[in-house]
Design a protein around this motif. Structure first.
Motif, PDB file in Angstrom:
ATOM      1  N   MET A  25       0.837  -1.206   0.000  1.00  0.00           N
ATOM      2  CA  MET A  25       0.000   0.000   0.000  1.00  0.00           C
ATOM      3  C   MET A  25       0.871   1.255   0.000  1.00  0.00           C
ATOM      4  SD  MET A  25      -0.796   2.570   2.323  1.00  0.00           S
ATOM      5  CE  MET A  25      -0.931   2.075   4.029  1.00  0.00           C
ATOM      6  N   CYS A  40      -6.992   4.608   6.422  1.00  0.00           N
ATOM      7  CA  CYS A  40      -6.539   4.434   7.810  1.00  0.00           C
ATOM      8  C   CYS A  40      -5.018   4.429   7.920  1.00  0.00           C
ATOM      9  CB  CYS A  40      -7.137   3.165   8.410  1.00  0.00           C
ATOM     10  SG  CYS A  40      -6.350   1.635   7.858  1.00  0.00           S
ATOM     11  N   GLY A  42      -2.916   2.270   6.941  1.00  0.00           N
ATOM     12  CA  GLY A  42      -2.294   0.960   7.142  1.00  0.00           C
ATOM     13  C   GLY A  42      -2.589   0.345   8.486  1.00  0.00           C
ATOM     14  N   SER A  45      -8.040  -0.908   9.422  1.00  0.00           N
ATOM     15  CA  SER A  45      -9.376  -0.543   9.900  1.00  0.00           C
ATOM     16  C   SER A  45     -10.239   0.102   8.822  1.00  0.00           C
ATOM     17  CB  SER A  45      -9.271   0.378  11.115  1.00  0.00           C
ATOM     18  OG  SER A  45      -8.571   1.546  10.795  1.00  0.00           O
ATOM     19  N   CYS A  46      -9.799   0.090   7.552  1.00  0.00           N
ATOM     20  CA  CYS A  46     -10.646   0.767   6.548  1.00  0.00           C
ATOM     21  C   CYS A  46     -10.977  -0.090   5.330  1.00  0.00           C
ATOM     22  CB  CYS A  46      -9.966   2.055   6.081  1.00  0.00           C
ATOM     23  SG  CYS A  46      -8.569   1.813   4.959  1.00  0.00           S
ATOM     24  N   SER A  47     -10.104  -0.920   4.897  1.00  0.00           N
ATOM     25  CA  SER A  47     -10.243  -1.787   3.712  1.00  0.00           C
ATOM     26  C   SER A  47     -10.209  -1.043   2.381  1.00  0.00           C
ATOM     27  CB  SER A  47     -11.482  -2.688   3.797  1.00  0.00           C
ATOM     28  OG  SER A  47     -12.653  -2.009   3.442  1.00  0.00           O
ATOM     29  N   CYS A  49      -7.643  -0.226   0.761  1.00  0.00           N
ATOM     30  CA  CYS A  49      -6.390  -0.562   0.074  1.00  0.00           C
ATOM     31  C   CYS A  49      -6.528  -1.941  -0.561  1.00  0.00           C
ATOM     32  CB  CYS A  49      -5.219  -0.538   1.044  1.00  0.00           C
ATOM     33  SG  CYS A  49      -5.393  -1.773   2.372  1.00  0.00           S
ATOM     34  N   CYS A  86      -2.066  -3.069   2.564  1.00  0.00           N
ATOM     35  CA  CYS A  86      -1.260  -2.558   3.687  1.00  0.00           C
ATOM     36  C   CYS A  86      -0.711  -3.697   4.534  1.00  0.00           C
ATOM     37  CB  CYS A  86      -2.056  -1.576   4.543  1.00  0.00           C
ATOM     38  SG  CYS A  86      -3.415  -2.318   5.472  1.00  0.00           S
TER      39      CYS A  86
HETATM   40  S1  FES Z   1      -4.979   1.145   4.559  1.00  0.00           S
HETATM   41 FE1  FES Z   1      -6.706   0.829   5.812  1.00  0.00          FE
HETATM   42  S2  FES Z   1      -6.876  -1.333   5.913  1.00  0.00           S
HETATM   43 FE2  FES Z   1      -5.196  -1.000   4.587  1.00  0.00          FE
END
Ligand code: FES
Length: 106
Positions: A25, A40, A42, A45-47, A49, A86
């Motif tokens: 990432m 987020c 890395g 917590s967001c998905s 990437c 990430c």
């Molecule tokens: S940057 Fe958020 S989960 Fe990978």
């Protein structure tokens, strides 16, 4: 240097030199590759990437942990070789890997 190809949904390719030890990432972000948000930073917590790997490289990597699996389940179009980029650390074995981005990260 490890070469990684990032492929946008429309097929546009970006081949970049990736520093070993960095996350895939981070490599994409630092090279201005479009197709991911990585909101987020890395922290898993967001998905946003989310990318698809070729089976060969998917099999080379350690399996996603429970948290990554849960986030992948929540992505719009998960595939069997989906990963959160990430969570992938660049190593020389990943030379030549292609990461395809989904149509959308949301
Ligand atoms: S940057 Fe958020 S989960 Fe990978």
């Amino acid at each position: 240097m490890t070469k990684i190809c990032f492929k946008e949904y429309d097929g546009t390719e970006h081949v970049v030199d990736a520093k070993d030890g960095e996350s895939v990432m981070r490599v994409a972000i630092e090279n201005g590759v479009p197709g991911l948000q990585a909101e987020c930073g890395g922290n898993l917590s967001c998905s946003t990437c989310h990318g698809y790997l070729d089976q060969k490289f998917y099999d080379l990597l350690p399996k996603p942990d429970e948290n990554e699996e849960m986030l992948l389940d929540g992505t719009i179009a998960p595939e069997p070789t989906s990963r959160l980029t990430c969570q992938i650390i660049v190593t020389p074995e990943l030379d030549g890997m292609t990461v395809r981005w989904p149509e959308s990260q949301y």
